[in-house]
Design a protein around this motif. Structure first.
Motif, PDB file in Angstrom:
ATOM      1  N   TRP A  36      -8.771  24.602  -1.811  1.00 16.83           N
ATOM      2  CA  TRP A  36      -8.855  25.394  -3.037  1.00 16.83           C
ATOM      3  C   TRP A  36      -8.251  26.784  -2.900  1.00 16.83           C
ATOM      4  O   TRP A  36      -7.619  27.288  -3.829  1.00 16.83           O
ATOM      5  CB  TRP A  36     -10.302  25.434  -3.531  1.00 16.83           C
ATOM      6  CG  TRP A  36     -10.693  24.060  -3.971  1.00 16.83           C
ATOM      7  CD1 TRP A  36     -11.383  23.114  -3.251  1.00 16.83           C
ATOM      8  CD2 TRP A  36     -10.326  23.433  -5.192  1.00 16.83           C
ATOM      9  NE1 TRP A  36     -11.468  21.948  -3.962  1.00 16.83           N
ATOM     10  CE2 TRP A  36     -10.836  22.107  -5.158  1.00 16.83           C
ATOM     11  CE3 TRP A  36      -9.631  23.842  -6.324  1.00 16.83           C
ATOM     12  CZ2 TRP A  36     -10.663  21.218  -6.214  1.00 16.83           C
ATOM     13  CZ3 TRP A  36      -9.458  22.955  -7.373  1.00 16.83           C
ATOM     14  CH2 TRP A  36      -9.970  21.655  -7.305  1.00 16.83           C
ATOM     15  N   GLU A  37      -8.387  27.406  -1.749  1.00 19.91           N
ATOM     16  CA  GLU A  37      -7.808  28.743  -1.570  1.00 19.91           C
ATOM     17  C   GLU A  37      -6.276  28.700  -1.614  1.00 19.91           C
ATOM     18  O   GLU A  37      -5.630  29.702  -1.919  1.00 19.91           O
ATOM     19  CB  GLU A  37      -8.314  29.403  -0.282  1.00 19.91           C
ATOM     20  CG  GLU A  37      -8.015  28.636   0.985  1.00 19.91           C
ATOM     21  CD  GLU A  37      -9.088  27.634   1.398  1.00 19.91           C
ATOM     22  OE1 GLU A  37      -9.015  27.165   2.538  1.00 19.91           O
ATOM     23  OE2 GLU A  37      -9.991  27.309   0.593  1.00 19.91           O
ATOM     24  N   ASP A  38      -5.679  27.527  -1.329  1.00 16.27           N
ATOM     25  CA  ASP A  38      -4.227  27.390  -1.394  1.00 16.27           C
ATOM     26  C   ASP A  38      -3.708  27.400  -2.830  1.00 16.27           C
ATOM     27  O   ASP A  38      -2.498  27.529  -3.053  1.00 16.27           O
ATOM     28  CB  ASP A  38      -3.790  26.084  -0.715  1.00 16.27           C
ATOM     29  CG  ASP A  38      -4.145  26.057   0.759  1.00 16.27           C
ATOM     30  OD1 ASP A  38      -4.046  27.115   1.420  1.00 16.27           O
ATOM     31  OD2 ASP A  38      -4.537  24.978   1.250  1.00 16.27           O
ATOM     32  N   LEU A  39      -4.595  27.249  -3.812  1.00 14.41           N
ATOM     33  CA  LEU A  39      -4.207  27.243  -5.221  1.00 14.41           C
ATOM     34  C   LEU A  39      -4.212  28.645  -5.836  1.00 14.41           C
ATOM     35  O   LEU A  39      -3.884  28.815  -7.010  1.00 14.41           O
ATOM     36  CB  LEU A  39      -5.141  26.326  -6.021  1.00 14.41           C
ATOM     37  CG  LEU A  39      -5.179  24.857  -5.575  1.00 14.41           C
ATOM     38  CD1 LEU A  39      -6.157  24.078  -6.442  1.00 14.41           C
ATOM     39  CD2 LEU A  39      -3.805  24.231  -5.600  1.00 14.41           C
ATOM     40  N   ILE A  40      -4.590  29.637  -5.037  1.00 14.45           N
ATOM     41  CA  ILE A  40      -4.616  31.030  -5.484  1.00 14.45           C
ATOM     42  C   ILE A  40      -3.430  31.756  -4.852  1.00 14.45           C
ATOM     43  O   ILE A  40      -3.295  31.762  -3.630  1.00 14.45           O
ATOM     44  CB  ILE A  40      -5.929  31.724  -5.057  1.00 14.45           C
ATOM     45  CG1 ILE A  40      -7.140  30.968  -5.610  1.00 14.45           C
ATOM     46  CG2 ILE A  40      -5.935  33.182  -5.497  1.00 14.45           C
ATOM     47  CD1 ILE A  40      -8.467  31.442  -5.039  1.00 14.45           C
ATOM     48  N   PRO A  41      -2.540  32.354  -5.660  1.00 16.95           N
ATOM     49  CA  PRO A  41      -1.402  33.069  -5.080  1.00 16.95           C
ATOM     50  C   PRO A  41      -1.850  34.204  -4.157  1.00 16.95           C
ATOM     51  O   PRO A  41      -2.851  34.868  -4.423  1.00 16.95           O
ATOM     52  CB  PRO A  41      -0.679  33.639  -6.307  1.00 16.95           C
ATOM     53  CG  PRO A  41      -1.121  32.794  -7.447  1.00 16.95           C
ATOM     54  CD  PRO A  41      -2.533  32.378  -7.120  1.00 16.95           C
ATOM     55  N   LYS A  42      -1.092  34.388  -3.083  1.00 12.14           N
ATOM     56  CA  LYS A  42      -1.390  35.492  -2.157  1.00 12.14           C
ATOM     57  C   LYS A  42      -1.322  36.812  -2.924  1.00 12.14           C
ATOM     58  O   LYS A  42      -0.438  37.027  -3.737  1.00 12.14           O
ATOM     59  CB  LYS A  42      -0.400  35.495  -0.999  1.00 12.14           C
ATOM     60  CG  LYS A  42      -0.588  34.298  -0.081  1.00 12.14           C
ATOM     61  CD  LYS A  42       0.250  34.404   1.153  1.00 12.14           C
ATOM     62  CE  LYS A  42       0.210  33.201   2.044  1.00 12.14           C
ATOM     63  NZ  LYS A  42      -0.901  32.330   2.018  1.00 12.14           N
ATOM     64  N   GLY A  43      -2.299  37.663  -2.683  1.00 12.79           N
ATOM     65  CA  GLY A  43      -2.343  38.959  -3.338  1.00 12.79           C
ATOM     66  C   GLY A  43      -3.120  38.986  -4.639  1.00 12.79           C
ATOM     67  O   GLY A  43      -3.471  40.055  -5.124  1.00 12.79           O
ATOM     68  N   HIS A  44      -3.408  37.815  -5.218  1.00 15.68           N
ATOM     69  CA  HIS A  44      -4.200  37.791  -6.448  1.00 15.68           C
ATOM     70  C   HIS A  44      -5.673  37.949  -6.096  1.00 15.68           C
ATOM     71  O   HIS A  44      -6.192  37.234  -5.249  1.00 15.68           O
ATOM     72  CB  HIS A  44      -4.000  36.480  -7.213  1.00 15.68           C
ATOM     73  CG  HIS A  44      -4.876  36.361  -8.421  1.00 15.68           C
ATOM     74  ND1 HIS A  44      -4.699  37.122  -9.546  1.00 15.68           N
ATOM     75  CD2 HIS A  44      -5.964  35.584  -8.664  1.00 15.68           C
ATOM     76  CE1 HIS A  44      -5.621  36.815 -10.432  1.00 15.68           C
ATOM     77  NE2 HIS A  44      -6.407  35.884  -9.922  1.00 15.68           N
ATOM     78  N   VAL A  45      -6.333  38.884  -6.733  1.00  7.43           N
ATOM     79  CA  VAL A  45      -7.763  39.077  -6.526  1.00  7.43           C
ATOM     80  C   VAL A  45      -8.488  38.184  -7.522  1.00  7.43           C
ATOM     81  O   VAL A  45      -8.469  38.435  -8.731  1.00  7.43           O
ATOM     82  CB  VAL A  45      -8.174  40.560  -6.707  1.00  7.43           C
ATOM     83  CG1 VAL A  45      -9.668  40.723  -6.535  1.00  7.43           C
ATOM     84  CG2 VAL A  45      -7.411  41.436  -5.729  1.00  7.43           C
ATOM     85  N   GLN A  46      -9.087  37.132  -6.992  1.00 11.59           N
ATOM     86  CA  GLN A  46      -9.749  36.123  -7.823  1.00 11.59           C
ATOM     87  C   GLN A  46     -11.112  36.630  -8.277  1.00 11.59           C
ATOM     88  O   GLN A  46     -11.876  37.170  -7.484  1.00 11.59           O
ATOM     89  CB  GLN A  46      -9.918  34.826  -7.010  1.00 11.59           C
ATOM     90  CG  GLN A  46     -10.310  33.638  -7.812  1.00 11.59           C
ATOM     91  CD  GLN A  46      -9.121  32.999  -8.518  1.00 11.59           C
ATOM     92  OE1 GLN A  46      -7.984  33.448  -8.433  1.00 11.59           O
ATOM     93  NE2 GLN A  46      -9.395  31.943  -9.234  1.00 11.59           N
ATOM     94  N   ILE A  47     -11.401  36.450  -9.556  1.00  9.24           N
ATOM     95  CA  ILE A  47     -12.728  36.781 -10.066  1.00  9.24           C
ATOM     96  C   ILE A  47     -13.658  35.654  -9.659  1.00  9.24           C
ATOM     97  O   ILE A  47     -13.381  34.480  -9.918  1.00  9.24           O
ATOM     98  CB  ILE A  47     -12.704  36.948 -11.600  1.00  9.24           C
ATOM     99  CG1 ILE A  47     -11.821  38.143 -11.971  1.00  9.24           C
ATOM    100  CG2 ILE A  47     -14.120  37.115 -12.145  1.00  9.24           C
ATOM    101  CD1 ILE A  47     -11.615  38.304 -13.457  1.00  9.24           C
ATOM    102  N   GLU A  48     -14.733  36.001  -8.983  1.00  6.69           N
ATOM    103  CA  GLU A  48     -15.686  34.992  -8.502  1.00  6.69           C
ATOM    104  C   GLU A  48     -16.444  34.364  -9.656  1.00  6.69           C
ATOM    105  O   GLU A  48     -16.796  35.032 -10.625  1.00  6.69           O
ATOM    106  CB  GLU A  48     -16.678  35.617  -7.523  1.00  6.69           C
ATOM    107  CG  GLU A  48     -16.038  36.042  -6.224  1.00  6.69           C
ATOM    108  CD  GLU A  48     -15.484  34.883  -5.417  1.00  6.69           C
ATOM    109  OE1 GLU A  48     -16.146  33.827  -5.329  1.00  6.69           O
ATOM    110  OE2 GLU A  48     -14.378  35.031  -4.880  1.00  6.69           O
ATOM    111  N   THR A  49     -16.697  33.055  -9.522  1.00  9.67           N
ATOM    112  CA  THR A  49     -17.480  32.314 -10.500  1.00  9.67           C
ATOM    113  C   THR A  49     -18.854  32.078  -9.911  1.00  9.67           C
ATOM    114  O   THR A  49     -18.984  31.592  -8.805  1.00  9.67           O
ATOM    115  CB  THR A  49     -16.833  30.953 -10.803  1.00  9.67           C
ATOM    116  OG1 THR A  49     -15.508  31.189 -11.231  1.00  9.67           O
ATOM    117  CG2 THR A  49     -17.586  30.213 -11.870  1.00  9.67           C
ATOM    118  N   SER A  50     -19.878  32.387 -10.664  1.00  8.67           N
ATOM    119  CA  SER A  50     -21.234  32.105 -10.219  1.00  8.67           C
ATOM    120  C   SER A  50     -21.502  30.616 -10.341  1.00  8.67           C
ATOM    121  O   SER A  50     -21.184  29.999 -11.338  1.00  8.67           O
ATOM    122  CB  SER A  50     -22.242  32.873 -11.078  1.00  8.67           C
ATOM    123  OG  SER A  50     -23.545  32.447 -10.785  1.00  8.67           O
ATOM    124  N   ALA A  51     -22.098  30.040  -9.317  1.00 13.08           N
ATOM    125  CA  ALA A  51     -22.420  28.610  -9.338  1.00 13.08           C
ATOM    126  C   ALA A  51     -23.802  28.370  -9.935  1.00 13.08           C
ATOM    127  O   ALA A  51     -24.339  27.290  -9.841  1.00 13.08           O
ATOM    128  CB  ALA A  51     -22.334  28.039  -7.929  1.00 13.08           C
TER     129      ALA A  51
END
Length: 169
Positions: A36-51
């Motif tokens: 899953w981390e490979d689907l996020i472009p390098k340098g993009h700060v992902q907004i965390e989703t609460s589970a």
């Protein structure tokens, strides 16, 4: 516990999938194992989703976060394998032909959906018999950065599936 319901149907499906898979491997090489981390472009700060879901009536609780989350364009057209959990969309009581692959159990159902770059829309032409939707699987196929949009989520990736297997640690 078996992933497949009907042994005879499963054997036919697996043989058909093996043929398609071997043709795809011959054309594209060995599938690239991604996570899953490979689907996020390098340098993009992902907004965390609460589970964790909050069922106290707040509409804000069900809004998909980071709706503009970018995809990794370099993945487009690659043969990949990605583990995840199934959110069924189309099929019958024996097979699923269309589903969302998500990184954690219950995503898009009991909690706000993950960002679009953390959801993959999967189609499998002949369908896959899946016994337990609670089990993690690995889907192999050709990934596309063409998104998809449905009632429950906006999706960043699509995948034409050629194989499904139980996820094993």
């Amino acid at each position: 516990m078996s992933l497949f319901k009907h042994p005879v149907s499963s054997i036919k499906l697996l043989l058909g999938a093996a043929l398609i898979f071997s043709q795809a491997v011959a054309a594209n090489g060995k599938p690239k194992e991604i996570f899953w981390e490979d689907l996020i472009p390098k340098g993009h700060v992902q907004i965390e989703t609460s589970a964790q879901a909050n069922h106290e009536g707040s509409e804000q609780n069900w809004i998909q976060p980071d709706i503009e989350a970018p995809v990794v364009k370099e993945l487009d057209g690659q043969l990949v394998s990605l583990p995840g959990f199934v959110v069924p969309l189309e099929g019958d009581d024996e097979t699923i032909t269309e589903f969302l692959l998500v990184p954690f159990f219950g995503a898009c159902i009991h909690v706000p959906p993950p960002p679009p770059n953390q959801i993959v829309h999967v189609t499998i032409k002949d369908g896959v018999p899946i016994e337990s939707l609670y089990d993690a699987i690995v889907v192999t196929g050709v990934i596309s950065t063409k998104g998809w949009s449905g009632e429950i989520a906006q999706v960043g990736y699509s995948l034409t599936g050629i194989g499904v297997a139980p996820f094993e640690l």
